[in-house]
Scaffold this active site. Structure first.
Site, PDB file in Angstrom:
ATOM      1  N   ARG A 210     -45.500  36.316  45.434  1.00 34.92           N
ATOM      2  CA  ARG A 210     -46.714  37.149  45.466  1.00 34.92           C
ATOM      3  C   ARG A 210     -47.175  37.422  46.896  1.00 34.92           C
ATOM      4  NH1 ARG A 210     -52.582  35.969  43.947  1.00 34.92           N
ATOM      5  NH2 ARG A 210     -53.411  37.980  43.274  1.00 34.92           N
TER       6      ARG A 210
ATOM      7  N   HIS B 145     -48.070  41.066  48.447  1.00 35.28           N
ATOM      8  CA  HIS B 145     -49.372  41.402  49.044  1.00 35.28           C
ATOM      9  C   HIS B 145     -49.251  41.723  50.530  1.00 35.28           C
ATOM     10  CE1 HIS B 145     -52.453  40.049  45.804  1.00 35.28           C
ATOM     11  NE2 HIS B 145     -51.353  40.499  45.250  1.00 35.28           N
TER      12      HIS B 145
ATOM     13  N   GLY C 234     -47.511  47.844  55.119  1.00 39.22           N
ATOM     14  CA  GLY C 234     -46.084  47.540  55.143  1.00 39.22           C
ATOM     15  C   GLY C 234     -45.795  46.058  55.306  1.00 39.22           C
TER      16      GLY C 234
ATOM     17  N   ASN D 299     -57.179  38.526  47.273  1.00 37.19           N
ATOM     18  CA  ASN D 299     -56.508  37.434  47.981  1.00 37.19           C
ATOM     19  C   ASN D 299     -57.310  36.153  48.108  1.00 37.19           C
ATOM     20  OD1 ASN D 299     -54.384  39.190  48.383  1.00 37.19           O
ATOM     21  ND2 ASN D 299     -55.005  39.777  50.450  1.00 37.19           N
TER      22      ASN D 299
ATOM     23  N   PRO E 269     -53.102  46.579  43.608  1.00 33.47           N
ATOM     24  CA  PRO E 269     -53.521  46.833  42.232  1.00 33.47           C
ATOM     25  C   PRO E 269     -54.406  45.709  41.711  1.00 33.47           C
ATOM     26  CG  PRO E 269     -51.164  46.283  42.329  1.00 33.47           C
ATOM     27  CD  PRO E 269     -51.654  46.386  43.736  1.00 33.47           C
TER      28      PRO E 269
ATOM     29  N   HIS F  98     -44.448  38.542  36.678  1.00 34.59           N
ATOM     30  CA  HIS F  98     -45.414  37.734  35.935  1.00 34.59           C
ATOM     31  C   HIS F  98     -44.737  36.923  34.839  1.00 34.59           C
ATOM     32  CE1 HIS F  98     -49.078  40.394  37.304  1.00 34.59           C
ATOM     33  NE2 HIS F  98     -48.510  39.730  38.294  1.00 34.59           N
ATOM     34  N   THR F  99     -43.453  36.728  34.949  1.00 33.16           N
ATOM     35  CA  THR F  99     -42.721  35.771  34.126  1.00 33.16           C
ATOM     36  C   THR F  99     -42.860  34.356  34.692  1.00 33.16           C
ATOM     37  OG1 THR F  99     -40.540  35.176  33.240  1.00 33.16           O
ATOM     38  CG2 THR F  99     -40.561  36.175  35.415  1.00 33.16           C
TER      39      THR F  99
ATOM     40  N   SER G 288     -42.157  30.208  29.280  1.00 32.71           N
ATOM     41  CA  SER G 288     -41.393  29.507  30.319  1.00 32.71           C
ATOM     42  C   SER G 288     -41.981  29.827  31.678  1.00 32.71           C
ATOM     43  CB  SER G 288     -39.931  29.962  30.272  1.00 32.71           C
ATOM     44  OG  SER G 288     -39.867  31.384  30.345  1.00 32.71           O
TER      45      SER G 288
HETATM   46  C1  HEM Z   1     -48.737  45.819  38.690  1.00 29.97           C
HETATM   47  C2  HEM Z   1     -49.814  45.426  39.305  1.00 29.97           C
HETATM   48  C3  HEM Z   1     -50.180  43.981  39.484  1.00 29.97           C
HETATM   49  C4  HEM Z   1     -51.380  43.422  39.211  1.00 29.97           C
HETATM   50  C5  HEM Z   1     -52.611  44.139  38.702  1.00 29.97           C
HETATM   51  C6  HEM Z   1     -51.262  42.012  39.505  1.00 29.97           C
HETATM   52  C7  HEM Z   1     -52.292  41.108  39.369  1.00 29.97           C
HETATM   53  C8  HEM Z   1     -52.160  39.740  39.473  1.00 29.97           C
HETATM   54  C9  HEM Z   1     -53.215  38.802  39.272  1.00 29.97           C
HETATM   55  C10 HEM Z   1     -54.656  39.166  38.950  1.00 29.97           C
HETATM   56  C11 HEM Z   1     -52.711  37.547  39.405  1.00 29.97           C
HETATM   57  C12 HEM Z   1     -53.470  36.233  39.302  1.00 29.97           C
HETATM   58  C13 HEM Z   1     -54.201  35.974  40.614  1.00 29.97           C
HETATM   59  C14 HEM Z   1     -55.185  34.825  40.535  1.00 29.97           C
HETATM   60  O1  HEM Z   1     -55.229  34.108  39.530  1.00 29.97           O
HETATM   61  O2  HEM Z   1     -55.960  34.645  41.490  1.00 29.97           O
HETATM   62  C15 HEM Z   1     -51.310  37.702  39.701  1.00 29.97           C
HETATM   63  C16 HEM Z   1     -50.433  36.664  39.894  1.00 29.97           C
HETATM   64  C17 HEM Z   1     -49.118  36.837  40.278  1.00 29.97           C
HETATM   65  N1  HEM Z   1     -48.519  38.026  40.607  1.00 29.97           N
HETATM   66 FE1  HEM Z   1     -49.228  39.880  40.216  1.00 29.97          FE
HETATM   67  N2  HEM Z   1     -50.005  41.738  39.921  1.00 29.97           N
HETATM   68  C18 HEM Z   1     -49.296  42.908  39.946  1.00 29.97           C
HETATM   69  C19 HEM Z   1     -48.002  43.070  40.390  1.00 29.97           C
HETATM   70  C20 HEM Z   1     -47.238  42.056  40.918  1.00 29.97           C
HETATM   71  C21 HEM Z   1     -46.012  42.248  41.646  1.00 29.97           C
HETATM   72  C22 HEM Z   1     -45.422  43.620  42.018  1.00 29.97           C
HETATM   73  C23 HEM Z   1     -45.537  41.016  41.972  1.00 29.97           C
HETATM   74  C24 HEM Z   1     -44.309  40.611  42.735  1.00 29.97           C
HETATM   75  C25 HEM Z   1     -43.366  41.420  43.161  1.00 29.97           C
HETATM   76  C26 HEM Z   1     -46.464  40.051  41.421  1.00 29.97           C
HETATM   77  C27 HEM Z   1     -46.323  38.682  41.462  1.00 29.97           C
HETATM   78  C28 HEM Z   1     -47.242  37.780  40.993  1.00 29.97           C
HETATM   79  C29 HEM Z   1     -46.982  36.355  40.857  1.00 29.97           C
HETATM   80  C30 HEM Z   1     -45.643  35.674  41.108  1.00 29.97           C
HETATM   81  C31 HEM Z   1     -48.169  35.764  40.422  1.00 29.97           C
HETATM   82  C32 HEM Z   1     -48.435  34.262  40.198  1.00 29.97           C
HETATM   83  C33 HEM Z   1     -48.847  33.667  41.541  1.00 29.97           C
HETATM   84  C34 HEM Z   1     -49.116  32.166  41.518  1.00 29.97           C
HETATM   85  O3  HEM Z   1     -48.987  31.511  40.501  1.00 29.97           O
HETATM   86  O4  HEM Z   1     -49.513  31.662  42.612  1.00 29.97           O
HETATM   87  N3  HEM Z   1     -47.495  40.711  40.820  1.00 29.97           N
HETATM   88  N4  HEM Z   1     -51.003  39.042  39.755  1.00 29.97           N
END
Ligand code: HEM
Ligand SMILES: *[C@@H]1O[C@H](CO)[C@@H](O)[C@H](O)[C@H]1NC(C)=O
Ligand SMILES: *[C@@H]1O[C@H](CO)[C@@H](O)[C@H](O)[C@H]1NC(C)=O
Ligand SMILES: *[C@@H]1O[C@H](CO)[C@@H](O)[C@H](O)[C@H]1NC(C)=O
Ligand SMILES: *[C@@H]1O[C@H](CO)[C@@H](O)[C@H](O)[C@H]1NC(C)=O
Ligand SMILES: *[C@@H]1O[C@H](CO)[C@@H](O)[C@H](O)[C@H]1NC(C)=O
Length: 329
Positions: free
Chosen positions: A63, A67, A73, A93, A162, A192-193, A247
């Site tokens: 993540r 970000h 970039g 963030n 986003p 988000h897997t 998982s």
């Molecule tokens: C499509 C739009 C996306 C939205 C709206 C979004 C939103 C979020 C949100 C709200 C969280 C939880 C943050 C928190 O609890 O503070 C999250 C977690 C996460 N996101 Fe996304 N995300 C998006 C796309 C992506 C992309 C493109 C990636 C990676 C290439 C990604 C990877 C992750 C990962 C791995 C987590 C878990 C992080 C952790 O456990 O520390 N996300 N995302």
């Protein structure tokens, strides 16, 4: 043997004239081959250590790279410490991004092997790839040669990243803004897997969704009652849930299988399958990825490479930061 540099004098003049031209314009997989030959081994070892300490760190590092890339970039700007208007304090963030200390540890090991050579932006890109590989996802050769930026722009982070409350149109347009398309948005959402999200980011779905007086009807009812217990109204918004209930520490295609049965955690997840707008756009992709891991992995890799290519600083732009948290003196 010393690495030939772009300012080394006559002996290298002809070679470097050609090479510096090639290197300046684009990233390459062998960028540090002679200047830091053990780079990939060092990063892999440190990411493995971090995951042995806490599996979730793989998600957090992936993540961080995302970000970083969406804001000015892939230039390591997300790693810069700063005041209230820095990226670290932007809404998507603050109290959310994790793994800065792991990046510091990796950077120290890399500096010990080849100081002043490898950018923080590249370390982040490699660490994200290694995280995916070590939790069961696909491998790809990371393009390298990014240099570090000096501007951390919190307001840009607020507008460019986003939000889980965005509509599908808005999410796709934020991907378009950085040169990525609808397919990238779907395949990369497959991230988000793994990992976790805080109640504050999905609790609007649990009780009175959009003023309807009822929960989000696209949310599976068993999962709904579990989440209502985990995230009661007026409870602690910082409590976290896994994003993939099947998982959480395995990189697989369960994210898409979940969406088919109403088990996406964030609104921005479930709308890829359940919203009206999804029908002719993202829903067919979700269905394909839910049935075909190979295709998901292929598309994910290509999208990760495209994301890693967002507006890199190369050549004489930017710098090789010594400490990922501050620009060089
Ligand atoms: C499509 C739009 C996306 C939205 C709206 C979004 C939103 C979020 C949100 C709200 C969280 C939880 C943050 C928190 O609890 O503070 C999250 C977690 C996460 N996101 Fe996304 N995300 C998006 C796309 C992506 C992309 C493109 C990636 C990676 C290439 C990604 C990877 C992750 C990962 C791995 C987590 C878990 C992080 C952790 O456990 O520390 N996300 N995302
Ligand atoms: C690398 O370290 C050496 C010795 O510690 C130092 O003299 C040199 O300036 C450093 N180089 C860079 C580019 O930081
Ligand atoms: C930060 O981004 C905003 C756009 O959101 C832009 O108007 C502003 O000039 C940027 N600031 C810096 C210091 O680059
Ligand atoms: C997105 O871009 C990739 C790479 O150029 C392409 O293969 C894919 O078909 C595009 N998807 C859409 C929906 O345009
Ligand atoms: C749901 O929210 C709407 C608008 O915020 C409010 O008017 C309504 O009273 C709420 N319904 C319940 C059951 O809390
Ligand atoms: C989460 O924790 C942080 C830091 O302890 C706190 O500032 C913030 O208000 C909390 N957020 C929520 C939604 O409870």
């Amino acid at each position: 043997m010393k690495k030939p540099s772009c300012s080394n004098g006559y002996f290298w003049l002809i070679n470097m004239f050609m090479l510096c031209f090639a290197v300046k314009s684009q990233l390459t997989t062998d960028f540090y081959e002679s200047s830091c030959p053990n780079l990939l081994k060092i990063v892999r070892k440190e990411v493995r250590n971090a995951l042995m300490n806490e599996m979730r760190m793989g998600a957090s590092l992936l993540r961080l790279h995302f970000h970083d890339c969406f804001v000015n970039g892939c230039d390591g700007s997300v790693l810069l410490d700063g005041g209230a208007d820095s990226e670290k304090f932007a809404l998507p963030n603050v109290n959310s991004l994790r793994g800065f200390d792991v990046i510091d540890t990796i950077k120290t090991s890399v500096e010990n092997a080849c100081n002043g050579t490898v950018s923080c932006a590249d370390i982040l890109a490699i660490a994200a790839r290694d995280s995916v590989v070590l939790i069961g996802g696909p491998f790809w050769r990371v393009l390298l040669g990014r240099r570090d930026g000096s501007i951390s722009n919190g307001s840009l982070a607020n507008s460019a990243l986003p939000s889980p409350f965005d509509s599908l149109d808005v999410i796709v347009s934020k991907f378009n803004d950085v040169g990525l398309n609808l397919s990238d948005a779907v395949s990369l959402s497959g991230s988000h897997t793994i990992g976790r999200a805080r109640c504050a980011l999905f609790s609007n779905r649990l009780f009175n969704f959009s003023g309807t007086g009822a929960p989000d009807s696209t949310l599976d009812t068993d999962m709904l009652s579990d989440l209502q217990k985990l995230c009661p109204q007026n409870g602690d918004g910082n409590t976290t849930s896994v994003l993939d209930r099947n998982s959480q520490d395995l990189f697989d295609n369960h994210y898409f299988q979940n969406l088919l049965v109403g088990k996406g955690l964030l609104s921005s997840d479930q709308i890829l399958f359940s919203s009206d707008e999804a029908n002719s756009t993202t829903k067919p992709l979700v269905q394909i990825y839910s049935k075909n891991t190979t295709l998901f992995f292929q598309d994910f890799v290509n999208s990760m490479i495209r994301m890693g290519n967002i507006n890199p600083k190369t050549g004489s732009n930017g710098e090789i930061r010594k400490n990922c948290r501050v620009t060089n003196p």
